[in-house]
Design a protein around this motif. Structure first.
Motif, PDB file in Angstrom:
ATOM      1  N   LEU A 174       0.815  -1.211   0.000  1.00 41.60           N
ATOM      2  CA  LEU A 174       0.000   0.000   0.000  1.00 41.60           C
ATOM      3  C   LEU A 174       0.849   1.261   0.000  1.00 41.60           C
ATOM      4  CD1 LEU A 174      -2.655  -1.278   2.523  1.00 41.60           C
ATOM      5  CD2 LEU A 174      -3.178  -0.432   0.233  1.00 41.60           C
ATOM      6  N   ARG A 175       1.913   1.265   0.786  1.00 38.65           N
ATOM      7  CA  ARG A 175       2.740   2.471   0.873  1.00 38.65           C
ATOM      8  C   ARG A 175       3.412   2.783  -0.463  1.00 38.65           C
ATOM      9  NH1 ARG A 175       4.491   0.348   6.460  1.00 38.65           N
ATOM     10  NH2 ARG A 175       3.235   1.610   7.880  1.00 38.65           N
ATOM     11  N   GLN A 177       2.392   1.530  -3.543  1.00 40.72           N
ATOM     12  CA  GLN A 177       1.379   1.721  -4.578  1.00 40.72           C
ATOM     13  C   GLN A 177       0.666   3.064  -4.460  1.00 40.72           C
ATOM     14  OE1 GLN A 177      -1.159  -1.787  -4.763  1.00 40.72           O
ATOM     15  NE2 GLN A 177       0.633  -3.134  -4.744  1.00 40.72           N
ATOM     16  N   TYR A 178       0.677   3.664  -3.288  1.00 41.34           N
ATOM     17  CA  TYR A 178       0.141   5.018  -3.130  1.00 41.34           C
ATOM     18  C   TYR A 178       1.005   6.018  -3.896  1.00 41.34           C
ATOM     19  CZ  TYR A 178      -1.722   9.185  -0.757  1.00 41.34           C
ATOM     20  OH  TYR A 178      -2.306  10.410  -0.470  1.00 41.34           O
ATOM     21  N   ILE A 225      -2.709   2.223   8.197  1.00 41.38           N
ATOM     22  CA  ILE A 225      -2.179   1.050   7.493  1.00 41.38           C
ATOM     23  C   ILE A 225      -1.245   0.265   8.398  1.00 41.38           C
ATOM     24  CG2 ILE A 225      -0.653   0.337   5.614  1.00 41.38           C
ATOM     25  CD1 ILE A 225      -1.857   2.637   3.954  1.00 41.38           C
ATOM     26  N   SER A 268      -8.702  -2.505  -0.614  1.00 43.58           N
ATOM     27  CA  SER A 268      -7.844  -1.974  -1.670  1.00 43.58           C
ATOM     28  C   SER A 268      -7.262  -0.639  -1.226  1.00 43.58           C
ATOM     29  CB  SER A 268      -8.648  -1.772  -2.949  1.00 43.58           C
ATOM     30  OG  SER A 268      -9.604  -0.724  -2.773  1.00 43.58           O
ATOM     31  N   LEU A 269      -6.321  -0.106  -1.992  1.00 39.65           N
ATOM     32  CA  LEU A 269      -5.754   1.204  -1.686  1.00 39.65           C
ATOM     33  C   LEU A 269      -6.855   2.257  -1.640  1.00 39.65           C
ATOM     34  CD1 LEU A 269      -3.441   3.207  -1.292  1.00 39.65           C
ATOM     35  CD2 LEU A 269      -3.129   3.229  -3.784  1.00 39.65           C
ATOM     36  N   TRP A 272      -8.786   2.016   1.568  1.00 37.80           N
ATOM     37  CA  TRP A 272      -8.028   2.554   2.697  1.00 37.80           C
ATOM     38  C   TRP A 272      -8.084   4.084   2.712  1.00 37.80           C
ATOM     39  CZ3 TRP A 272      -6.310   0.716   7.087  1.00 37.80           C
ATOM     40  CH2 TRP A 272      -6.075  -0.658   7.218  1.00 37.80           C
TER      41      TRP A 272
END
Length: 284
Positions: A174-175, A177-178, A225, A268-269, A272
């Motif tokens: 997540l970190r 892909q953000y 997260i 999913s991102l 979140w």
């Protein structure tokens, strides 16, 4: 950090365990890395950890310039001997994690800020390198590269490109892909290296980006997260209880059409980000 201009004998260097060195020998893998970079003659490349220069030599004829950063003084001497006469090659000796590349390049007017990164990075510092290149959710990097092609440990590559609901999907997914789109390009077996590492590797390609609908409070998102994945077996209503009451969280999950028993890896991102925004609104 110094600019290395010395020369040395032609003796071969053994990989240094302290720097996590493994020499890539596979022609197929090297070609895959170069192809993944989608190079043009106007590209300015940054290579982190060029080692013996086996990838560097393939990149130099294809690009406008290449800046390489190598921490190993002995390897810098070898690289200077091999490639020091190339006009579009600049070798910097030092720790990539500590140097300020933008400031250093001010002393070399022929070398502008690189627009792409192509590198076989040391696996033991993959996380810190990614953070320096991309930044954090709460503080994205100010230098935006067009693309980043890296050879990384297979497990890390799978985590970076993982989708919700999969075993590899986690806080790192997540970190990153953000901050960037991520794709897995090519599998590289351990036997492609000398000495072979204990794990297989993969070539990945990242495209740093500014997300179209960022979190209202990126710092809160990053914190949620971290808490959400602190215990993967627990449901979010338990992992986030220090931030929001379980019953209140259930209401927010239902508002987002998410299962009240969701765990961190189920979101999913985009989920979140929406959840972070809703929690942030309640705390105002």
């Amino acid at each position: 950090m110094t600019v290395n201009k010395s020369t040395q004998s032609r003796s071969q260097f053994r990989p240094n365990k302290r720097f996590g060195q493994h020499w890539l020998r596979s022609e197929i893998a090297l070609n895959q890395i170069v192809a993944a970079a989608q190079l043009t003659s106007s590209d300015r490349i940054l290579e982190i950890g060029p080692g013996t220069g086996i990838l560097t030599r393939r990149l130099l004829p294809l690009v406008e310039s290449l800046v390489a950063v190598e921490i190993d003084r002995n390897l810098c001497q070898k690289l200077t001997q091999k490639l020091g006469k190339e006009d579009n090659f600049l070798l910097l000796q030092g720790d990539f994690l500590k140097l300020n590349l933008t400031e250093l390049l001010e002393s070399f007017p022929s070398f502008q800020q690189p627009n792409k990164i192509v590198a076989n990075i040391p696996y033991n510092i993959t996380g810190p390198i990614l953070e320096k290149l991309l930044g954090k959710i709460s503080q994205p990097a100010t230098t935006a590269y067009q693309s980043i092609v890296l050879l990384v440990q297979q497990e890390v590559g799978e985590r970076l490109t993982a989708s919700p609901g999969t075993k590899a999907y986690g806080a790192l997914s997540l970190r990153v892909q953000y901050l960037a789109s991520c794709e897995l390009i090519y599998h590289v077996p351990a036997k492609a290296f000398s000495p072979p590492p204990k794990v297989d590797s993969v070539v990945i390609r990242l495209h740093p980006r500014t997300i179209s609908e960022p979190a209202d409070n990126p710092r809160l998102l990053d914190s949620l997260i971290k808490l959400g994945f602190a215990n993967r077996r627990k449901m979010l209503r338990n992992n986030l209880s220090s931030v929001i009451a379980p019953d209140d969280l259930i209401q927010l999950l239902e508002q987002l059409n998410l299962n009240s028993q969701s765990r961190a890896e189920n979101l999913s991102l985009e989920d979140w980000i929406k959840l972070s925004n809703l929690i942030g609104c309640r705390s105002i």
